[in-house]
Write a protein that holds these residues in place. Structure first.
Motif, PDB file in Angstrom:
ATOM      1  N   THR A  43     -12.581  32.581  15.188  1.00  0.00           N
ATOM      2  CA  THR A  43     -12.031  33.662  14.375  1.00  0.00           C
ATOM      3  C   THR A  43     -13.027  34.794  14.220  1.00  0.00           C
ATOM      4  OG1 THR A  43     -11.007  34.221  12.258  1.00  0.00           O
ATOM      5  CG2 THR A  43     -12.806  32.614  12.237  1.00  0.00           C
ATOM      6  N   MET A  44     -12.500  35.990  14.099  1.00  0.00           N
ATOM      7  CA  MET A  44     -13.329  37.176  13.867  1.00  0.00           C
ATOM      8  C   MET A  44     -13.277  37.612  12.418  1.00  0.00           C
ATOM      9  SD  MET A  44     -14.597  37.627  16.795  1.00  0.00           S
ATOM     10  CE  MET A  44     -15.375  39.219  16.558  1.00  0.00           C
ATOM     11  N   GLU A  45     -12.533  36.869  11.595  1.00  0.00           N
ATOM     12  CA  GLU A  45     -12.422  37.200  10.184  1.00  0.00           C
ATOM     13  C   GLU A  45     -13.734  36.871   9.464  1.00  0.00           C
ATOM     14  OE1 GLU A  45      -9.914  38.697   8.774  1.00  0.00           O
ATOM     15  OE2 GLU A  45      -8.757  38.750  10.651  1.00  0.00           O
ATOM     16  N   PRO A  46     -14.014  37.561   8.358  1.00  0.00           N
ATOM     17  CA  PRO A  46     -15.233  37.251   7.587  1.00  0.00           C
ATOM     18  C   PRO A  46     -15.187  35.797   7.085  1.00  0.00           C
ATOM     19  CG  PRO A  46     -14.317  39.360   6.903  1.00  0.00           C
ATOM     20  CD  PRO A  46     -13.302  38.741   7.809  1.00  0.00           C
ATOM     21  N   ARG A  47     -16.340  35.116   7.176  1.00  0.00           N
ATOM     22  CA  ARG A  47     -16.421  33.724   6.749  1.00  0.00           C
ATOM     23  C   ARG A  47     -16.464  33.627   5.230  1.00  0.00           C
ATOM     24  NH1 ARG A  47     -15.018  30.556  11.029  1.00  0.00           N
ATOM     25  NH2 ARG A  47     -16.081  31.291  12.937  1.00  0.00           N
ATOM     26  N   LYS A  48     -15.780  32.598   4.723  1.00  0.00           N
ATOM     27  CA  LYS A  48     -15.815  32.316   3.290  1.00  0.00           C
ATOM     28  C   LYS A  48     -16.618  31.046   3.066  1.00  0.00           C
ATOM     29  CE  LYS A  48     -11.317  34.434   2.380  1.00  0.00           C
ATOM     30  NZ  LYS A  48      -9.933  34.217   1.847  1.00  0.00           N
ATOM     31  N   VAL A  49     -17.849  31.217   2.603  1.00  0.00           N
ATOM     32  CA  VAL A  49     -18.704  30.053   2.350  1.00  0.00           C
ATOM     33  C   VAL A  49     -18.307  29.431   1.022  1.00  0.00           C
ATOM     34  CG1 VAL A  49     -21.052  29.227   2.082  1.00  0.00           C
ATOM     35  CG2 VAL A  49     -20.563  31.097   3.670  1.00  0.00           C
ATOM     36  N   SER A  50     -18.042  28.123   1.034  1.00  0.00           N
ATOM     37  CA  SER A  50     -17.578  27.424  -0.160  1.00  0.00           C
ATOM     38  C   SER A  50     -18.378  26.140  -0.336  1.00  0.00           C
ATOM     39  CB  SER A  50     -16.080  27.117  -0.038  1.00  0.00           C
ATOM     40  OG  SER A  50     -15.647  26.284  -1.091  1.00  0.00           O
ATOM     41  N   THR A  51     -18.268  25.577  -1.505  1.00  0.00           N
ATOM     42  CA  THR A  51     -18.910  24.280  -1.771  1.00  0.00           C
ATOM     43  C   THR A  51     -17.943  23.132  -1.543  1.00  0.00           C
ATOM     44  OG1 THR A  51     -18.312  24.447  -4.114  1.00  0.00           O
ATOM     45  CG2 THR A  51     -20.498  25.285  -3.448  1.00  0.00           C
ATOM     46  N   HIS A  52     -16.734  23.424  -1.054  1.00  0.00           N
ATOM     47  CA  HIS A  52     -15.713  22.410  -0.853  1.00  0.00           C
ATOM     48  C   HIS A  52     -15.224  22.445   0.590  1.00  0.00           C
ATOM     49  CE1 HIS A  52     -15.752  22.763  -5.210  1.00  0.00           C
ATOM     50  NE2 HIS A  52     -14.993  21.660  -5.306  1.00  0.00           N
ATOM     51  N   ILE A  53     -14.681  21.334   1.037  1.00  0.00           N
ATOM     52  CA  ILE A  53     -13.973  21.258   2.306  1.00  0.00           C
ATOM     53  C   ILE A  53     -12.600  20.676   2.028  1.00  0.00           C
ATOM     54  CG2 ILE A  53     -16.067  21.022   3.710  1.00  0.00           C
ATOM     55  CD1 ILE A  53     -15.451  18.009   3.909  1.00  0.00           C
ATOM     56  N   PRO A  54     -11.614  21.002   2.823  1.00  0.00           N
ATOM     57  CA  PRO A  54     -10.274  20.439   2.605  1.00  0.00           C
ATOM     58  C   PRO A  54     -10.244  18.943   2.913  1.00  0.00           C
ATOM     59  CG  PRO A  54     -10.335  21.741   4.613  1.00  0.00           C
ATOM     60  CD  PRO A  54     -11.639  21.974   3.920  1.00  0.00           C
ATOM     61  N   LEU A  55      -9.283  18.244   2.325  1.00  0.00           N
ATOM     62  CA  LEU A  55      -9.214  16.787   2.458  1.00  0.00           C
ATOM     63  C   LEU A  55      -9.020  16.362   3.904  1.00  0.00           C
ATOM     64  CD1 LEU A  55      -7.088  15.647  -0.627  1.00  0.00           C
ATOM     65  CD2 LEU A  55      -9.539  15.948  -0.421  1.00  0.00           C
ATOM     66  N   GLU A  56      -8.297  17.153   4.713  1.00  0.00           N
ATOM     67  CA  GLU A  56      -8.048  16.724   6.082  1.00  0.00           C
ATOM     68  C   GLU A  56      -9.298  16.709   6.943  1.00  0.00           C
ATOM     69  OE1 GLU A  56      -6.567  21.043   5.588  1.00  0.00           O
ATOM     70  OE2 GLU A  56      -6.432  19.136   4.506  1.00  0.00           O
ATOM     71  N   GLN A  57     -10.397  17.305   6.468  1.00  0.00           N
ATOM     72  CA  GLN A  57     -11.645  17.293   7.216  1.00  0.00           C
ATOM     73  C   GLN A  57     -12.518  16.069   6.887  1.00  0.00           C
ATOM     74  OE1 GLN A  57     -12.616  19.254   9.665  1.00  0.00           O
ATOM     75  NE2 GLN A  57     -10.696  20.426   9.553  1.00  0.00           N
ATOM     76  N   ILE A  58     -12.120  15.300   5.873  1.00  0.00           N
ATOM     77  CA  ILE A  58     -12.941  14.149   5.464  1.00  0.00           C
ATOM     78  C   ILE A  58     -13.108  13.146   6.601  1.00  0.00           C
ATOM     79  CG2 ILE A  58     -12.975  12.121   3.956  1.00  0.00           C
ATOM     80  CD1 ILE A  58     -11.917  13.836   1.714  1.00  0.00           C
ATOM     81  N   PRO A  59     -12.051  12.725   7.327  1.00  0.00           N
ATOM     82  CA  PRO A  59     -12.268  11.745   8.410  1.00  0.00           C
ATOM     83  C   PRO A  59     -13.214  12.245   9.489  1.00  0.00           C
ATOM     84  CG  PRO A  59      -9.949  11.909   7.853  1.00  0.00           C
ATOM     85  CD  PRO A  59     -10.613  13.027   7.136  1.00  0.00           C
ATOM     86  N   SER A  60     -13.146  13.512   9.836  1.00  0.00           N
ATOM     87  CA  SER A  60     -14.009  14.039  10.891  1.00  0.00           C
ATOM     88  C   SER A  60     -15.470  14.003  10.478  1.00  0.00           C
ATOM     89  CB  SER A  60     -13.585  15.473  11.245  1.00  0.00           C
ATOM     90  OG  SER A  60     -12.260  15.499  11.733  1.00  0.00           O
TER      91      SER A  60
END
Length: 1177
Positions: free
Chosen positions: A992-1009
């Motif tokens: 993506t070329m959109e500005p990155r949004k740095v967060s302290t959280h990740i979505p639940l679907e990324q937990i297994p990865s």
């Protein structure tokens, strides 16, 4: 070697009148016990074909072969020269003799004693050291003659020239030496701390060093004052010059018998769990009489603990220091020093001060190959001898008073000698020992740092008679002979036989010890041998005790004690002081004089300990415990009562606040397997191995139900009552659940079977009654090793038809171990389970959804049973605690569980296995039952100490950071952070070329990865549990589902869900052994096509596309990350590539190392090790 110069041997039946007053004086000087009356010393040898009758029967025929008519007489030498080492040993023996001999009027000096002069003692530390190593130097120099050292050197030169026979027996020295009853002065400088209970701290070890180096000698200011005459056999007075601070520090130096019981107030210990009482003891080990007369104190072993028990005061003092069961124990002759040993890998030996209960010396790795099988302490308490339990047994001698932790000498024994299970020192010379197995007796001689041994032959061919298995062996108390008892009632007599060359140098014991005769004393097997006051004592398997003089002439016997097979006998340390001589039994000798005998205690294989006072023959029980293992324990719901049941059928009820036995009942012919009180404590249900159920009155133990109920085909394992006792249920070994209810019969309510169901296919682990959330009706659940949780519908249950409300598989691979209700700390109610994978799970009581998975206590073995401590009056209802047992430990856990390892503590309770757990009604005590040690242990609970441990462990994420490899600053944590933020990039799109949004959280679907990237490969079931845990974590409070997770919560989730100890090569090997076959190399192998089919059709199956994608990605054909990162997958040519790159036969090693690419060294599980952060180690 010269024989004992003071004990010339005479033929049997011939009185040695020529010795006269001289021999009487020498015997007083050299006796190890109090003076006794003997008829005549026993004959060393006997002419072939001749026997000497005794009261127990005629002597057996002597051994075949030519024997000399009489053993060589030893010459009497009043003052032979000594070496320095012999002088030191002689001094120690003299001190023990004087400490153990009662005061009496000194006998008239013999002609040889009239010319002696007691040398004056030098003063000062340096002089004390000089005299300790060179006794007699000063006195001899003052007389102008040779010193003892010079005489010893001259004698050594004569020995080398062959003019004088070497002497291994050191004569008694009149010099003052430290008595083993009195601690050395170095103890005054050794501070010993105690905990809040008054127990000695093991890390404050006191070292006994009677021969300290010069540096220590210069700092000691202890002076000995000796005013006793040389020939007077009374106890010498010793004064220690200690400063007040030193006296306060040293416990051992100021100890007196029984002092550990003097402290009436024993505050709560600083540990969350502390052992306070032991019910039962190990009946395979001896029981010792520590104190008698006014105080009756005995010593015995219970599991890994030695117990000093004051019978009259009903107090116990527990000697704790072993992590494995104590395998052998011995007591010094003066009742001062206790030696315990075990068979653990550490093969620990601990020497305790019996007066203060302080561990004064510890020896690690004494017999690393298998621990200690037999132990003995010398009569002067200077040496300890051990026999190992290794495959090749070793006999070792330890000079423990020198502070050394290595053996002074050791020798390996040949396997053909059999397993040596008993060892004993000579009562006259600590350089001589004897041990025996069931078939072989071995004699030992210690020569400085060398241990010689000789194994004479005694078989049925020796006398053409049956011998029997050997039980115990002892040296004769007045001659150079030895005896061995057998299980056929015979006594083998051993003696030194000179060789035909008559060379005195070759007649040294034990090299020529040979069986002289075989005496048939009785029909019953002799199980115990002992010596007291110049008499031999035999105990047998029929409970009889017999006393023989030195010639094996029967003096007295007890044949009607009715105590069962005797395991040990122990006599009082105090000589008898008869008040009325006529109350003592009469000896069966011709004189018929009263047989004055010390008090003694007997222990039997029936777990009975009795005290016998010969004066008037008063017999009293000290202990009567179950003779078999104890599995069943239960606590009264509102009274301080604890019931325990044994496999031998003995049921006992104890008042655990007073530690007193109240009532008992024996059920002959049946084994008690389970116990349970009903809700108000009026009934006690007892389950038996036969499948029978009995309902008893909880106070009197009388039958409350007229007839026993028998509706189970297997042994009863669990009993549970409903909250109002409308029902009770049982589980048995035949996997059946039986429910009982009260019915009206002849106008009375009687218990009868309601229904039964074969609800599990593997052993049932838990049976649990509860209460419905919307009513007061009971609910019943069962949990089995088949991974099924079954809830029964009691409302719909009819007679002989047990209805099932729900049957749920709660585990995929792990085996559930136990189940309990989680206390209501939140608005949501849970069931709490524990599995063999060290995980604890919380299930919603209604939906049975797994709401939380946490890492459980990891102390060497999984949790076997759990229970919630009752809420003590006045405590915060939001602070609840869980008690548990593992295979060998008992522990506490702070609720709610969250995986914090500092919220749990544990202590070893039963090294051979803990079988059951119970809790007092107020939550102040826990009770554990051992599976093989015949004991039940009471543990005091200190919740404040547990909370302190939690506080010291840190708050928030600090305890969890420590579970990661390298901690908060390690590389593993930094890698986890990188993956965590990389998951944000993937979620937002890599290109993506959109500005990155740095967060302290990740979505639940990324937990297994992220979990897989960190090396944890969860199953689909585990992924679902993880997502549900996070998704519904705030649902009751907010009504909304959580859609993301922060780094801190992710770390907790990772630590709690990953394998507790990582992947193991053994798990993959086991799977391949089950699913595949062994190739020509013996390695587990699976055919490639069969493996692909198993992956698609068994368990959580793959689709063909998913499997192809995974394999090609692992083999490096696809871009790293696969579809999850690049978003596309091209399966073209995948089938051909898989066939070419994967061999037709796949071994477990190839699958692990080459296909998965995992280096997998075997993990090591320590005693209290927490899981590593990397699942590959």
């Amino acid at each position: 070697m010269e024989e004992d110069a003071s004990k010339p041997e005479t033929p049997l039946g011939v009185a040695s009148a020529e010795a006269g007053a001289e021999r009487q004086s020498e015997e007083r000087e050299l006796a190890d016990d109090t003076p006794e009356k003997t008829d005549s010393p026993i004959q060393d040898t006997q002419e072939p074909g001749k026997g000497t009758p005794d009261s127990a029967g005629s002597m057996e025929a002597t051994q075949k072969g030519d024997l000399p008519e009489q053993a060589p007489q030893a010459s009497v030498s009043p003052d032979p020269p000594q070496t320095s080492k012999e002088k030191h040993e002689a001094k120690a023996r003299l001190a023990v003799r004087e400490a153990q001999t009662p005061k009496e009027k000194p006998p008239s000096p013999s002609p040889k004693e009239k010319g002696r002069k007691t040398p004056e003692r030098a003063t000062g530390p340096t002089a004390s050291r000089e005299e300790a190593h060179n006794p007699g130097i000063k006195g001899e120099k003052e007389q102008g003659g040779q010193t003892g050292l010079e005489k010893g050197q001259e004698r050594k030169q004569k020995q080398e020239a062959g003019l004088v026979a070497p002497s291994h027996q050191s004569p008694r020295s009149p010099e003052r030496a430290r008595s083993p009853k009195e601690p050395p002065s170095s103890l005054a400088d050794s501070p010993t701390s105690r905990d809040a209970q008054g127990n000695p701290q093991m890390n404050q070890e006191v070292s006994l060093v009677p021969r300290p180096p010069d540096a220590l000698i210069s700092s000691q200011e202890t002076s000995f004052q000796t005013t006793q005459e040389e020939s007077k056999p009374s106890k010498r007075q010793i004064s220690f010059s200690l400063s007040p601070a030193e006296e306060e520090k040293s416990i051992v130096s100021t100890a007196v018998p029984g002092m550990m019981f003097e402290d009436e107030s024993r505050p709560l210990a600083d540990h969350p769990l502390s052992l306070s009482w032991v019910f039962g003891y190990d009946n395979k080990l001896p029981v010792f009489n520590l104190l008698d007369e006014d105080r009756r104190v005995i010593l015995y072993v219970a599991g890994h603990t030695a117990v000093i028990h004051d019978i009259f005061r009903n107090k116990q003092y527990l000697l704790q220091g072993h992590s494995s069961c104590v395998s052998c124990i011995c007591l010094s002759e003066d009742k001062r020093w206790i030696v315990t040993a075990d068979r653990s890998p550490e093969s620990l030996i601990i020497i305790w001060d019996g007066y203060s209960a302080v561990p004064v010396h510890t020896i690690f790795d004494s017999h690393p190959g298998g621990g200690v099988s037999a132990i003995a302490i010398s009569h002067d308490s200077l040496f300890v001898a051990t026999v190992g339990a290794e495959e090749v047994q070793k006999t070792r001698i330890w000079d423990w008073t020198s502070g050394e932790t290595t053996p002074s000498c050791s020798v390996d024994l040949l396997p053909e000698y059999g397993f040596q299970h008993y060892i004993a020192f000579s009562s006259k010379d600590h350089n001589e020992l004897v041990s025996n197995s069931e078939t072989q007796v071995i004699f030992y001689m210690r020569d400085c740092d060398v241990l010689h041994y000789f194994a004479p032959v005694l078989t049925e061919k020796t006398f053409d008679r049956s011998v029997g298995l050997f039980s115990q062996s002892l040296f004769h108390f007045s001659t150079a002979q030895a005896i061995t008892g057998t299980m056929e009632g015979k006594m083998a007599l051993w003696g030194p036989i000179p060789p035909p060359s008559r060379d005195p140098a070759l007649s040294v014991k034990p090299y020529n010890m040979k069986v002289i005769k075989l005496v048939h004393l009785q029909r019953e097997g002799i199980s115990v041998l002992a010596i007291t006051d110049g008499n031999f004592v035999t105990c047998d398997i029929k409970g009889r005790v017999k006393f023989y003089d030195g010639n094996l002439q029967l003096v007295h016997w007890y044949s009607h004690l009715k105590v069962g097979p005797i395991r040990s006998i122990s006599f009082s340390g105090h000589p008898p002081c008869p008040v009325d001589v006529t109350k003592f039994p009469m000896s069966c000798t011709l004189s018929g004089a009263p047989f004055i005998l010390r008090n003694f205690i007997l222990s039997t294989s029936n777990s009975l300990v009795v005290h016998i006072k010969p004066e008037g023959l008063k017999i009293s029980k000290c202990l009567e415990e179950p003779k078999d293992v104890v599995h069943a324990i239960a606590c009264h719901p509102n009274k301080p009562l604890m019931a325990k049941g044994s496999f031998c059928g003995l049921l006992k009820v104890w008042h655990y606040k007073l530690d007193k036995y109240l009532v008992s009942r024996i059920f002959k012919g049946d084994s008690i397997q389970a116990l349970c009180y009903n809700h108000d404590g009026s009934l006690l249900a007892v389950g038996f191995a036969s499948g029978t159920i009995r309902l008893l009155d909880s106070i009197s133990l009388e039958n409350d139900h007229p007839e026993p109920m028998k509706f189970s085909k297997g042994s009863i394992t669990i009993i549970a009552f409903s909250h109002k006792s409308q029902y009770f249920a049982t589980a048995d070994e035949k996997l059946s659940v039986n429910v009982y209810k009260q019915f009206m019969k002849d106008g009375q309510k009687v218990w009868d079977l309601l229904a039964a169901l074969h609800s599990h296919c593997r052993p049932i682990r838990s049976l649990l009654f509860g209460v419905q959330l919307d009513s007061d009706e009971p609910r019943l659940l069962s949990l089995g090793e088949d991974k099924l949780l079954v809830e029964y519908d009691l409302e719909k249950t009819t007679r002989y038809n047990l209805a099932v409300h729900q049957r749920l598989r709660i585990e995929q691979g792990a085996i559930p171990k136990c189940l309990t209700w989680h206390p209501p700390l939140t608005t949501e109610h849970f069931l709490l389970t524990a599995s063999d994978e060290y995980k604890m799970k919380m299930y919603n009581v209604t939906t049975k959804m797994c709401r939380k998975t946490v890492l459980g206590p990891t102390y060497g073995s999984p949790l076997e049973k759990i229970l919630v401590l009752p809420l003590e009056e006045g405590r915060d209802p939001q602070k609840r605690y869980l008690a548990y047992i593992t295979t060998d430990k008992v522990g506490l856990q702070v609720l709610p569980v969250d995986g914090n390892p500092h919220k749990s503590c544990t202590v070893i309770c039963h090294p051979t296995g803990a079988s059951n757990l119970a809790c007092s009604y107020d939550g102040c005590h826990l009770f554990t039952a051992g599976s093989h040690d015949f004991t039940v242990m009471k543990w005091d609970v200190n919740l404040s100490a547990l909370e302190a441990v939690v506080f010291l462990g840190g708050k928030d994420l600090i305890p969890f950071y420590n579970l990661l490899e390298g901690g908060r600053e390690g590389l593993f944590f930094k890698e986890l952070e990188d993956y965590f933020y990389y998951a944000q990039l993937i979620h937002q799109g890599i290109n993506t070329m959109e500005p990155r949004k740095v967060s302290t959280h990740i979505p639940l679907e990324q937990i297994p990865s992220v979990m897989r990237a960190m090396g944890f490969f969860p199953t689909e079931d585990q992924i679902e549990n993880m997502l549900n845990e996070v998704k519904f974590s705030e649902y009751l409070e907010t009504g909304k589902q959580v859609t993301s997770i922060n780094l801190g919560d992710f770390i907790k989730l990772y630590i709690n869900h990953r394998p507790a100890f990582g992947l193991s090569r053994n798990e993959i090997q086991r799977a391949f052994h089950i699913l595949g076959y062994e190739d020509e190399n013996g390695e587990a192998t699976i055919n490639r096509d069969e493996l692909l089919l198993l992956l698609q059709n068994t368990g959580e199956h793959f689709t063909e596309t998913e499997l192809t994608e995974c394999l090609t990605t692992l083999l490096g054909v696809n871009p790293e990350g696969g579809r999850s990162e690049v978003g596309t997958y091209d399966p073209t040519g995948a089938d051909l590539f898989i066939e070419e790159d994967i061999p037709e036969e796949i071994t477990a090693t190839h699958f692990t190392m080459h296909l998965l690419g995992l280096p997998m060294p075997e993990p090591t599980l320590g005693e209290s090790e927490t899981p590593n952060s990397s699942n590959l180690s």
